[in-house]
Scaffold this active site. Structure first.
Site, mmCIF file in Angstrom:
data_model
loop_
_atom_site.group_PDB
_atom_site.id
_atom_site.type_symbol
_atom_site.label_atom_id
_atom_site.label_comp_id
_atom_site.label_asym_id
_atom_site.label_seq_id
_atom_site.Cartn_x
_atom_site.Cartn_y
_atom_site.Cartn_z
ATOM 1 C CD GLU A 130 -2.848 1.195 2.423
ATOM 2 O OE1 GLU A 130 -3.847 1.928 2.343
ATOM 3 O OE2 GLU A 130 -2.624 0.459 3.411
ATOM 4 C CE LYS A 187 -7.840 1.625 3.161
ATOM 5 N NZ LYS A 187 -6.634 2.248 3.764
ATOM 6 C CB CYS A 237 -5.029 -1.340 4.493
ATOM 7 S SG CYS A 237 -4.215 -1.213 6.118
#
Length: 276
Positions: free
Chosen positions: A43, A113, A154
């Site tokens: 990331e 995301k 994440c």
């Protein structure tokens, strides 16, 4: 294709975007030299992980500098390349985006995301991605032969429904470029990777930046890959490291036959549905 050689590339940040890209490409070449067909970056690998820096490092995907460099090396080496994440600009909005490039350099998909990292543990870790970023609004998958791979980033792995929806879409592997923090990392990192793998009977890769205690946000490190039994197949330490492992794709079908929980779900009583 019964096996797939996967590379998890845990990277240190560098002082400029250009140096970050060069470091990534150097490791991508090493992964190819060791036989990797699927290569995964961490990331925010080309930018400091900071709400004040996202805008300065943002670019269009796939027309930006980072995307062009990754597409070029993927085509040169003939690999599938998950480009970690980096800040994407579209109009006035910024996203934390994971692009995937195919062996001809083509953009196979990109994932923005969905769940932004807003956390406040006083004295430990406070971060608010939503102060700078816009959440995505859709799933993204790509295929290598018969293997379908889903993407998350994440914080997304804390939401089991997301990975379960990817399982419904036919994914046998999930990739999560992830910059966890050093406080929740020891508590939750392995647990979340193993749980998502076990619950959905799939391979799960968590790929972190290397840990640098001098940066504003310190990443946890310890990139890992879990199998459908919830076992950790490989794990990095804190420094920059290249992990290479072969995954046995027959394992997904075998565990679904031996422990058939996916077909035992009681859809007459409860359901999970992807809206987009």
């Amino acid at each position: 294709m019964s096996t797939l050689r996967v590379a998890l590339v845990q990277l240190y940040g560098r002082s400029t975007k250009q140096e970050c890209i060069a470091n990534a490409i150097s490791q991508i070449r090493l992964a190819k030299d060791r036989g990797a067909k699927l290569i995964i970056l961490p990331e925010c690998f080309n930018s400091p992980y900071s709400t004040s820096e996202f805008g300065r490092h943002a670019e269009e995907i796939p027309r930006g500098e980072t995307s062009q460099a990754l597409a070029k090396v993927a085509a040169e080496l003939g690999v599938y390349l998950v480009g970690g994440t980096y800040p994407e600009r579209e109009g006035t909005k910024l996203y934390n985006t994971c692009p995937v490039f195919g062996p001809n350099g083509e953009l196979l998909c990109k994932y923005r995301k969905l769940h932004l990292f807003d956390m406040d543990i006083p004295g430990r870790c406070t971060f608010q991605e939503s102060a700078a970023l816009t959440p995505g609004d859709r799933f993204a998958t790509f295929s290598i032969g018969s293997l379908t791979i889903g993407l998350g980033i994440c914080w997304d792995k804390r939401f089991p429904e997301l990975t379960a929806c990817y399982r419904q879409l036919g994914c046998d592997m999930m990739v999560f470029p992830s910059a966890f923090d050093p406080y929740t990392g020891p508590l939750h990192w392995d647990l979340l990777g193993r749980a998502r793998a076990l619950d959905n009977q799939m391979f799960v890769a968590l790929v972190s930046p290397a840990r640098d205690p001098t940066t504003e946000y310190v990443a946890y490190g310890y990139s890992l890959l879990c199998d459908p039994w919830g076992r950790v197949l490989c794990r990095a330490k804190e420094e920059q490291e290249l992990l290479i492992t072969d995954i046995d794709l027959k394992m997904c079908a075998e565990i679904k036959q031996q422990i058939p929980i996916l077909r035992q779900k009681r859809s007459d009583i409860y359901q999970l549905k992807a809206m987009k």
